[in-house]
Design a protein around this motif. Structure first.
Motif: not given
Lengths: 237, 224
Positions: B143-151, B198-206, B153-162
């Motif tokens: 399991w991972v415990m983290t804020d969704l966003l970096t300081r 909301t789900l829409d928030d998450l889709r937009e953020l990530a 404002g970038a999403s830590k959940l990504v399509t592919e890790c950079t």
């Protein structure tokens, strides 16, 4: 009569040649053989390769050895810490070579050396930077990386008590790398708080059997450990 | 309503999902907060990779034992039933699949469950990996415990890790301050939303495809 007991730490570390690979036990300060490291520093051995989990904490022990300029290369898993300023400076100055190994691979490579294993496949690190250039293999649908044993000329370790045959018992999490490094080195030197009479260690409780240990030296009770109460300032950081 | 949970509340939320009898490794940093949030009276065994099962909380002032440290090199205590072992055994416990759960921090997690949490890849950074790679591939549930966003404002959940990877397809669940995500073969599934996210928030953020299993619609009245 077998006696591996040495009278003092300088005698215990004698004969370590230039260019030796030296394993140093400890995880941070727990189990770090600080008195043996100080004795190594008092000698002249240089161009050393050090194998240890960390690269020194604060200014004493392993940090002092790294700072002395006598370590050409360090093999470790976690050099960068809040109190690793000595290593950081030497590394940034380009005066030490770093081989970074994931902690479990480090432990298993050391174990493999002591156990006579030629190489082993591990899932740790597959698909990451630490596996670059290494042989890989899929076994039963899982991906593995081939890793080789890590042996040493000398191991410096710290235990709680030892006897003249070299049997050792440890204390708490200071055991960490001691038992596997003892087996992986040609010459294993153990500092103990106390050398006890042969037969007084419970054979059921001996952690490192004496055949893995070549030299034992008593350093006395560590001043920061007294009746289980923390009394010194040094280990607080 | 708020945007989500703070660190302590998130730790408490994760603690609720740890069953009695579990053997758990809590990574350095925020995951260590979970130890304080575990329900009193439940027997949950904490593993620390430097060689101990049955780790207890911080000692009282003046009772620090320098031979008794956790993986973050902080002083800890020993609980009844504790055991000590050397490093090869300790990492054999991980690699051998004997740990039930580990909770790690992250720089990035991909929608396939790839984890990046050890190295930013910056040219002047001194790399340090410790036990992160072993934990990532070892525990039954990572399991991972983290804020969704970096300081930034970038999403830590990504399509592919950079960032450089810690482990490939190893994460099974991500607890963030905004929502809980399960990593599945079909991508990320949102199982719980926090605050007014909301789900829409998450889709937009990530910027990711997300499947909804939050039950938010069914529970909306109950929660408001």
């Amino acid at each position: 009569m077998i006696s591996k007991v040495h009278e003092n730490v300088l005698e215990a570390v004698s004969g370590i040649a230039d260019g030796s690979t030296v394993m140093i036990g400890g995880f941070g300060r727990a189990g770090q053989p600080v008195e043996l490291i100080d004795a190594l520093l008092a000698g002249s051995a240089t161009a050393l390769t050090v194998v240890s989990n960390n690269a020194g904490n604060g200014d004493a022990g392993l940090a002092a050895l790294v700072g002395s300029g006598r370590v050409a290369k360090i093999v470790c898993s976690f050099p960068r810490q809040v109190d690793s300023h000595v290593f950081d400076a030497v590394y940034r100055a380009g005066r030490i070579e770093l081989e970074l190994v994931p902690q479990g691979n480090l432990a298993e490579r050391i174990r493999a050396a002591g156990a006579g294993i030629g190489a082993f496949y591990t899932p740790t690190g597959f698909g990451t930077l630490v596996a670059e250039g290494k042989e890989t293999r899929s076994i039963d649908g899982r991906d593995y990386v081939l890793e080789y044993p890590l042996k040493a000329d000398v191991a410096l370790i710290s235990a709680l008590r030892g006897d003249r045959w070299g049997n050792l018992v440890y204390r708490g999490t200071s055991r960490n790398f001691g038992p596997i490094m003892a087996a992986a080195a040609a010459t294993t030197i153990a500092q103990v708080d106390e050398v006890v009479e042969l037969g007084s260690l419970d054979p059921e409780a001996v952690v490192t059997p004496g055949l893995f240990v070549d030299r034992v030296v008593a350093v006395g009770e560590r001043p920061w450990l007294r009746d289980g109460v923390f009394v010194g300032a040094e280990a607080a950081s | 309503m708020s945007a989500g949970l703070d660190r302590a509340a998130l730790a408490a939320r994760i603690a609720q999902d740890i069953a009695e009898g579990s053997v758990v490794n809590l990574g350095i940093g925020a995951p260590t907060l979970i130890a304080d949030a575990l329900p009193a009276g439940l027997e949950i065994i904490l593993h620390t990779e430097n060689g101990m099962l049955g780790m207890g909380p911080r000692p009282a002032a003046g009772r620090i034992d320098p031979d008794l440290l956790n993986a973050g090199k902080q002083p800890v205590t020993e609980l009844p039933g504790a055991s000590y072992f050397h490093h090869a055994d300790s990492f054999g416990m991980m690699r051998g699949g004997h740990l039930d759960i580990c909770v790690l921090g992250a720089f990035q997690v991909s929608e396939h469950g790839d984890l990046a949490n050890w190295h930013t890849g910056a040219p002047d950074a001194i790399p340090a990996v410790g036990g992160a790679m072993d934990l990532a591939i070892g525990a039954k549930h990572v399991w991972v415990m983290t804020d969704l966003l970096t300081r930034d404002g970038a999403s830590k959940l990504v399509t592919e890790c950079t960032y450089p990877l810690t482990g490939v397809r190893c994460v099974s669940r991500v607890y963030t301050d905004r929502a809980v995500f399960d990593v599945t073969a079909g991508g990320l599934v949102v199982t719980e939303l926090f605050g007014d996210t909301t789900l829409d928030d998450l889709r937009e953020l990530a910027g990711l495809e997300l499947r909804d299993a939050s039950g938010r619609h069914e529970n909306e009245e109950m929660r408001s």
